[in-house]
Design a protein around this motif. Structure first.
Motif, short mmCIF file in Angstrom:
data_model
loop_
_atom_site.label_atom_id
_atom_site.label_comp_id
_atom_site.label_asym_id
_atom_site.label_seq_id
_atom_site.Cartn_x
_atom_site.Cartn_y
_atom_site.Cartn_z
N LYS A 81 0.85 -1.19 0.00
CA LYS A 81 0.00 0.00 0.00
C LYS A 81 0.89 1.25 0.00
N PRO A 82 0.36 2.36 -0.48
CA PRO A 82 1.17 3.59 -0.44
C PRO A 82 1.67 3.92 0.96
N GLU A 83 0.90 3.57 1.96
CA GLU A 83 1.33 3.87 3.33
C GLU A 83 2.48 2.98 3.81
N ASP A 84 2.86 2.00 3.01
CA ASP A 84 4.05 1.20 3.32
C ASP A 84 5.34 1.90 2.87
N THR A 85 5.18 3.00 2.17
CA THR A 85 6.35 3.75 1.70
C THR A 85 7.18 4.22 2.88
N ALA A 86 8.45 3.87 2.88
CA ALA A 86 9.34 4.21 3.99
C ALA A 86 10.74 3.71 3.65
N VAL A 87 11.67 4.11 4.50
CA VAL A 87 12.99 3.48 4.47
C VAL A 87 12.94 2.32 5.47
N TYR A 88 13.31 1.16 5.01
CA TYR A 88 13.27 -0.05 5.83
C TYR A 88 14.68 -0.37 6.33
N TYR A 89 14.77 -0.62 7.63
CA TYR A 89 16.05 -0.92 8.26
C TYR A 89 16.02 -2.31 8.89
N CYS A 90 17.08 -3.06 8.71
CA CYS A 90 17.17 -4.32 9.44
C CYS A 90 17.99 -4.10 10.71
N ASN A 91 17.79 -5.00 11.63
CA ASN A 91 18.32 -4.86 12.98
C ASN A 91 18.66 -6.25 13.47
N ALA A 92 19.78 -6.37 14.15
CA ALA A 92 20.18 -7.67 14.68
C ALA A 92 20.57 -7.54 16.14
N ASN A 93 20.09 -8.47 16.94
CA ASN A 93 20.55 -8.62 18.33
C ASN A 93 21.51 -9.79 18.34
N TYR A 94 22.70 -9.58 18.87
CA TYR A 94 23.69 -10.64 18.78
C TYR A 94 24.65 -10.60 19.95
N TYR A 95 25.35 -11.70 20.13
CA TYR A 95 26.40 -11.80 21.13
C TYR A 95 27.75 -11.87 20.43
N VAL A 96 28.70 -11.18 21.01
CA VAL A 96 30.09 -11.38 20.64
C VAL A 96 30.69 -12.21 21.77
N GLY A 97 31.08 -13.41 21.47
CA GLY A 97 31.47 -14.30 22.53
C GLY A 97 30.22 -14.77 23.27
N SER A 98 30.34 -14.99 24.57
CA SER A 98 29.23 -15.57 25.32
C SER A 98 28.43 -14.56 26.12
N ALA A 99 28.95 -13.37 26.33
CA ALA A 99 28.26 -12.47 27.25
C ALA A 99 28.16 -11.03 26.76
N ASP A 100 28.76 -10.70 25.64
CA ASP A 100 28.77 -9.33 25.15
C ASP A 100 27.60 -9.15 24.19
N PHE A 101 26.46 -8.65 24.72
CA PHE A 101 25.25 -8.49 23.92
C PHE A 101 25.24 -7.13 23.23
N ARG A 102 24.90 -7.16 21.95
CA ARG A 102 24.90 -5.91 21.19
C ARG A 102 23.69 -5.86 20.25
N ILE A 103 23.39 -4.65 19.83
CA ILE A 103 22.35 -4.41 18.84
C ILE A 103 22.96 -3.61 17.71
N HIS A 104 22.67 -3.99 16.49
CA HIS A 104 23.26 -3.30 15.35
C HIS A 104 22.20 -3.04 14.29
N TRP A 105 22.30 -1.89 13.67
CA TRP A 105 21.40 -1.50 12.59
C TRP A 105 22.12 -1.55 11.25
N GLY A 106 21.39 -2.02 10.24
CA GLY A 106 21.91 -1.94 8.90
C GLY A 106 21.55 -0.62 8.26
#
Length: 119
Positions: free
Chosen positions: A85-110
């Motif tokens: 629909k026209p109202e879906d017009t937008a910039v779409y961003y992906c996002n990931a929640n991830y760990y570096v190693g076993s305990a370092d939690f991070r969030i990253h945007w594309g």
């Protein structure tokens, strides 16, 4: 981690697009991945989310039209968008929640990918 999004474009109302977002990086464990969107002059809103176990969530205004899926072996998330629909017009961003190693939690945007739906 790096997130590479693709698949945006211009489509007529009622059409379809498929967005892809590939995550890459060493020593990371991807947990949930999600798609957000931001229309001009508006806040960034969650569109759909998929957990590491495959559970999904959709915003009310895309339920039944959009499908999020994930290829865990490739750390790639997809967003199949139908009946646009026209109202879906937008910039779409992906996002990931991830760990570096076993305990370092991070969030990253594309970087965003632009979707324009013409009426």
């Amino acid at each position: 981690v790096q997130l590479q999004a693709s698949g945006g474009g211009l489509v007529q109302a009622g059409g379809s697009l498929r967005l892809s977002c590939a995550a890459s990086g060493s020593g990371i464990s991807i947990m949930a991945m999600a798609w957000y969107r931001q229309a001009p002059g508006k806040q960034r809103d969650l569109v759909a989310r998929i957990s590491g176990g495959g559970s999904t969530y959709y915003a009310d205004d895309v339920k039944g039209r959009f499908t999020i899926s994930r290829d865990s072996s490739e750390n790639t998330v997809y967003l199949q968008m139908n009946s646009l629909k026209p109202e879906d017009t937008a910039v779409y961003y992906c996002n990931a929640n991830y760990y570096v190693g076993s305990a370092d939690f991070r969030i990253h945007w594309g970087q965003g990918t632009e979707v324009t739906v013409s009426s």
